[in-house]
Scaffold this motif. Structure first.
Motif, PDB file in Angstrom:
ATOM      1  N   ILE A   3       0.873  -1.174   0.000  1.00 14.71           N
ATOM      2  CA  ILE A   3       0.000   0.000   0.000  1.00 14.71           C
ATOM      3  C   ILE A   3       0.913   1.227   0.000  1.00 14.71           C
ATOM      4  CG2 ILE A   3      -1.831   1.191   1.253  1.00 14.71           C
ATOM      5  CD1 ILE A   3      -2.672  -1.549   0.230  1.00 14.71           C
ATOM      6  N   THR A   4       0.838   2.009  -1.061  1.00 18.10           N
ATOM      7  CA  THR A   4       1.826   3.073  -1.252  1.00 18.10           C
ATOM      8  C   THR A   4       1.154   4.420  -1.488  1.00 18.10           C
ATOM      9  OG1 THR A   4       3.235   1.431  -2.318  1.00 18.10           O
ATOM     10  CG2 THR A   4       3.859   3.733  -2.606  1.00 18.10           C
ATOM     11  N   ASP A   5       1.705   5.431  -0.831  1.00  8.98           N
ATOM     12  CA  ASP A   5       1.372   6.814  -1.180  1.00  8.98           C
ATOM     13  C   ASP A   5       2.370   7.225  -2.256  1.00  8.98           C
ATOM     14  OD1 ASP A   5       1.012   9.551  -1.384  1.00  8.98           O
ATOM     15  OD2 ASP A   5       0.635   9.818   0.752  1.00  8.98           O
ATOM     16  N   LEU A  23       6.850   7.628   9.852  1.00 11.59           N
ATOM     17  CA  LEU A  23       6.105   7.313  11.086  1.00 11.59           C
ATOM     18  C   LEU A  23       4.604   7.513  10.889  1.00 11.59           C
ATOM     19  CD1 LEU A  23       8.048   8.823  14.137  1.00 11.59           C
ATOM     20  CD2 LEU A  23       7.323   6.470  13.849  1.00 11.59           C
ATOM     21  N   GLU A  24       4.261   8.637  10.280  1.00  7.30           N
ATOM     22  CA  GLU A  24       2.841   8.935  10.070  1.00  7.30           C
ATOM     23  C   GLU A  24       2.229   7.944   9.068  1.00  7.30           C
ATOM     24  OE1 GLU A  24       1.069  11.094  11.692  1.00  7.30           O
ATOM     25  OE2 GLU A  24       2.579  12.348  12.662  1.00  7.30           O
ATOM     26  N   ALA A  25       3.013   7.639   8.027  1.00 10.20           N
ATOM     27  CA  ALA A  25       2.503   6.704   7.009  1.00 10.20           C
ATOM     28  C   ALA A  25       2.198   5.351   7.625  1.00 10.20           C
ATOM     29  CB  ALA A  25       3.522   6.572   5.884  1.00 10.20           C
ATOM     30  N   ARG A  26       3.041   4.920   8.558  1.00  8.35           N
ATOM     31  CA  ARG A  26       2.804   3.635   9.215  1.00  8.35           C
ATOM     32  C   ARG A  26       1.509   3.687  10.027  1.00  8.35           C
ATOM     33  NH1 ARG A  26       7.212   1.422  13.348  1.00  8.35           N
ATOM     34  NH2 ARG A  26       6.258   3.039  14.622  1.00  8.35           N
ATOM     35  N   SER A  27       1.305   4.803  10.729  1.00 10.43           N
ATOM     36  CA  SER A  27       0.077   4.898  11.534  1.00 10.43           C
ATOM     37  C   SER A  27      -1.165   5.056  10.653  1.00 10.43           C
ATOM     38  CB  SER A  27       0.170   6.054  12.523  1.00 10.43           C
ATOM     39  OG  SER A  27       0.246   7.276  11.833  1.00 10.43           O
ATOM     40  N   SER A  32       4.552   1.746   2.150  1.00  8.84           N
ATOM     41  CA  SER A  32       5.667   2.443   1.499  1.00  8.84           C
ATOM     42  C   SER A  32       5.201   3.814   1.024  1.00  8.84           C
ATOM     43  CB  SER A  32       6.198   1.621   0.321  1.00  8.84           C
ATOM     44  OG  SER A  32       5.172   1.343  -0.589  1.00  8.84           O
ATOM     45  N   ILE A  33       6.183   4.687   0.819  1.00 10.68           N
ATOM     46  CA  ILE A  33       5.891   6.021   0.285  1.00 10.68           C
ATOM     47  C   ILE A  33       6.912   6.347  -0.796  1.00 10.68           C
ATOM     48  CG2 ILE A  33       4.698   7.066   2.254  1.00 10.68           C
ATOM     49  CD1 ILE A  33       7.331   8.188   3.215  1.00 10.68           C
ATOM     50  N   VAL A  34       6.485   7.105  -1.779  1.00 18.20           N
ATOM     51  CA  VAL A  34       7.403   7.607  -2.807  1.00 18.20           C
ATOM     52  C   VAL A  34       7.715   9.049  -2.446  1.00 18.20           C
ATOM     53  CG1 VAL A  34       7.721   8.102  -5.248  1.00 18.20           C
ATOM     54  CG2 VAL A  34       6.411   6.097  -4.560  1.00 18.20           C
ATOM     55  N   ALA A  35       8.996   9.307  -2.155  1.00 15.79           N
ATOM     56  CA  ALA A  35       9.391  10.635  -1.684  1.00 15.79           C
ATOM     57  C   ALA A  35      10.303  11.297  -2.706  1.00 15.79           C
ATOM     58  CB  ALA A  35      10.097  10.527  -0.343  1.00 15.79           C
ATOM     59  N   ALA A  36      10.040  12.554  -2.957  1.00 18.12           N
ATOM     60  CA  ALA A  36      10.818  13.299  -3.951  1.00 18.12           C
ATOM     61  C   ALA A  36      12.230  13.552  -3.441  1.00 18.12           C
ATOM     62  CB  ALA A  36      10.127  14.625  -4.249  1.00 18.12           C
ATOM     63  N   ASP A  37      13.205  13.337  -4.311  1.00 18.04           N
ATOM     64  CA  ASP A  37      14.614  13.650  -4.031  1.00 18.04           C
ATOM     65  C   ASP A  37      15.106  13.066  -2.711  1.00 18.04           C
ATOM     66  OD1 ASP A  37      14.575  15.076  -6.382  1.00 18.04           O
ATOM     67  OD2 ASP A  37      13.903  16.904  -5.386  1.00 18.04           O
ATOM     68  N   CYS A  44      11.472   2.973   9.865  1.00 20.68           N
ATOM     69  CA  CYS A  44      10.355   2.616  10.761  1.00 20.68           C
ATOM     70  C   CYS A  44       9.429   1.573  10.119  1.00 20.68           C
ATOM     71  CB  CYS A  44       9.546   3.846  11.150  1.00 20.68           C
ATOM     72  SG  CYS A  44      10.511   5.213  11.750  1.00 20.68           S
ATOM     73  N   GLY A  45      10.007   0.659   9.382  1.00 20.19           N
ATOM     74  CA  GLY A  45       9.197  -0.377   8.747  1.00 20.19           C
ATOM     75  C   GLY A  45       8.505   0.073   7.477  1.00 20.19           C
ATOM     76  N   ILE A  46       8.765   1.283   7.058  1.00 19.75           N
ATOM     77  CA  ILE A  46       8.164   1.811   5.831  1.00 19.75           C
ATOM     78  C   ILE A  46       9.249   1.884   4.754  1.00 19.75           C
ATOM     79  CG2 ILE A  46       7.164   3.908   4.781  1.00 19.75           C
ATOM     80  CD1 ILE A  46       5.135   2.561   6.486  1.00 19.75           C
ATOM     81  N   THR A  47       8.930   1.381   3.587  1.00 19.98           N
ATOM     82  CA  THR A  47       9.877   1.459   2.473  1.00 19.98           C
ATOM     83  C   THR A  47       9.775   2.836   1.827  1.00 19.98           C
ATOM     84  OG1 THR A  47       9.490  -0.880   2.096  1.00 19.98           O
ATOM     85  CG2 THR A  47      10.634   0.315   0.356  1.00 19.98           C
ATOM     86  N   VAL A  48      10.889   3.548   1.829  1.00 17.37           N
ATOM     87  CA  VAL A  48      10.908   4.851   1.165  1.00 17.37           C
ATOM     88  C   VAL A  48      11.484   4.650  -0.237  1.00 17.37           C
ATOM     89  CG1 VAL A  48      11.825   7.190   1.218  1.00 17.37           C
ATOM     90  CG2 VAL A  48      11.196   6.067   3.342  1.00 17.37           C
ATOM     91  N   ILE A  49      10.664   4.934  -1.223  1.00 18.53           N
ATOM     92  CA  ILE A  49      11.067   4.776  -2.621  1.00 18.53           C
ATOM     93  C   ILE A  49      11.426   6.159  -3.166  1.00 18.53           C
ATOM     94  CG2 ILE A  49      10.346   3.936  -4.894  1.00 18.53           C
ATOM     95  CD1 ILE A  49       8.139   2.321  -3.371  1.00 18.53           C
TER      96      ILE A  49
END
Lengths: 214, 185
Positions: A3-5, A23-27, A32-37, A44-49
């Motif tokens: 489940i990805t933002d 942290l917020e994404a996990r809660s 996972s989240i796609v983060a710019a640059d 925190c257990g979240i995959t940052v792409i």
């Protein structure tokens, strides 16, 4: 299925650090989240792409930028333009997501572009920020575009992604809230669950259309 | 209109929502206007009249809201589009829906720690670091923590111009000790 933002902007573009976003994404129920640059990481257990967002450049330059970024593991998203641009970009190998359909012209993404996107496994992004922060005509236009997009999605089944485009953790929305917002343009819960996994669909290994049976 | 007997009254639902960022002073009346604007702008006057949205109380950073039974889903969607309240950026996160205010108050008691004013710099609790002698830095920017909540820290940039609120974690912060000599000296 993750489940990805599909788009967040951490500090310094936004006001929240990538760790705080994670942290917020996990809660909020994301994996996972796609983060710019931002470099790829597991926070925190979240995959940052890492995400590369291209906007305001011609299709030829998009191709050269995609060639440079190939193999970096980043999600490459391109801002939509006119119809010809969108068809060209959707057929470009290596472009994962077309963003900003809410602000595009109503003829910018038609059935031909949808077919090309479905054939090339290029996703269209549903940006929740105009629904959250927009008021009046801006939000009406966004909802209208998304309704049109859903008609094409049901016909051609190209990948979709959902992004908050949050520059702050206050702009992020939980999976349950995203489901509610997507119901405004006719998405049900099953659709939203499938669409939230859209990033892993476009970045994962492509399945062969032809299966060899021995 | 006179008050109707209980069997003739319309059923209502009560929503418990957390107000982010923590520690933001929000007036009930201001939040009511913001909520009403969010409902009207998304669903229109007809739906707002049928929904009857209302803000009953704000307690310990949580808001208790009310709507007519059956409209709580639409009300929650409208609340997720709420982003400002009297020029302050905030978010309202719906936590629970109930038929009574009492159960929501009990829920708040479980959510809010007993002693919220105790600073917790090791990331173990929640509070406001009012008497903290340490100074902190995020990257090269000196910052002042305003709210600690577990590993989450809200800080304000120190300075004359850029004093925006940043949302960080304890790992992002770096303590500036008195013995630290800055580079270039």
């Amino acid at each position: 299925m993750k489940i990805t933002d599909a788009c967040v902007y951490p500090y310094p573009v936004g006001d929240s650090s990538i760790r705080r976003f994670a942290l917020e994404a996990r809660s909020f129920g994301y994996d996972s989240i796609v983060a710019a640059d931002t470099p790829a990481a597991e926070v925190c257990g979240i995959t940052v792409i890492p995400g590369i967002f291209l906007a305001g450049i011609p299709a030829k330059d998009v191709q050269s930028r995609v060639k440079k970024c190939r193999g970096s593991g980043a999600v490459i998203a391109v801002q939509v333009g006119d119809n010809g641009f969108n068809r060209a970009v959707a057929s470009t190998n290596g472009v994962h997501i077309l963003r900003g359909i809410h602000a595009a012209d109503k003829r910018a993404f038609d059935h031909v572009a949808a077919k090309i996107a479905a054939d090339n496994n290029t996703a269209l992004d549903i940006d929740l920020s105009p629904l959250i922060f927009g008021r009046g005509h801006l939000r009406q236009k966004a909802i209208h575009r998304y309704i049109d997009l859903m008609i094409l999605y049901r016909r051609f089944e190209f990948p979709l992604t959902i992004s908050s485009s949050a520059r702050s953790v206050l702009g992020m929305r939980a999976v349950r809230e995203a489901t509610g917002l997507c119901s405004l343009f006719g998405m049900d819960e099953t659709d939203v669950q499938a669409v939230l996994a859209g990033v892993s669909r476009v970045t994962g290994p492509t399945e062969s259309v032809v299966k060899v049976i021995t | 209109m006179s008050i109707r007997p209980p069997t003739l009254r319309e059923k209502r639902r009560y929503l418990l929502a957390r107000i982010d960022p923590a520690g933001m002073p929000v007036e009930t009346k201001d939040l009511y206007y913001a909520v009403y604007e969010a409902v009207v702008s998304l669903f229109g006057d007809m739906a707002a009249a049928a929904m009857q949205p209302s803000v009953l109380a704000i307690e310990s950073g949580h808001a208790i809201l009310r709507c007519r039974r059956g409209a709580e889903r639409e009300f929650a969607i409208a609340l997720s589009t709420l982003s400002t309240c009297r020029d302050c950026t905030l978010a309202v996160r719906v936590i629970a829906v109930s038929g009574t205010i009492e159960s929501l108050r009990e829920r708040i008691a479980t959510l809010v720690p007993q002693e919220p004013d105790v600073p917790a710099h090791d990331g173990a609790g929640e509070g406001v670091p009012d008497a903290d002698p340490c100074e902190y830095r995020f990257g090269t920017t000196p910052v002042e923590p305003v709210v600690w909540h577990g590993h989450k820290v809200d800080v304000i940039e120190k300075g004359f111009k850029n004093t925006r609120r940043l949302f960080l974690t304890t790992e992002d912060l770096e303590k500036i000790h008195a013995t630290t000599i800055p580079d270039g000296l």
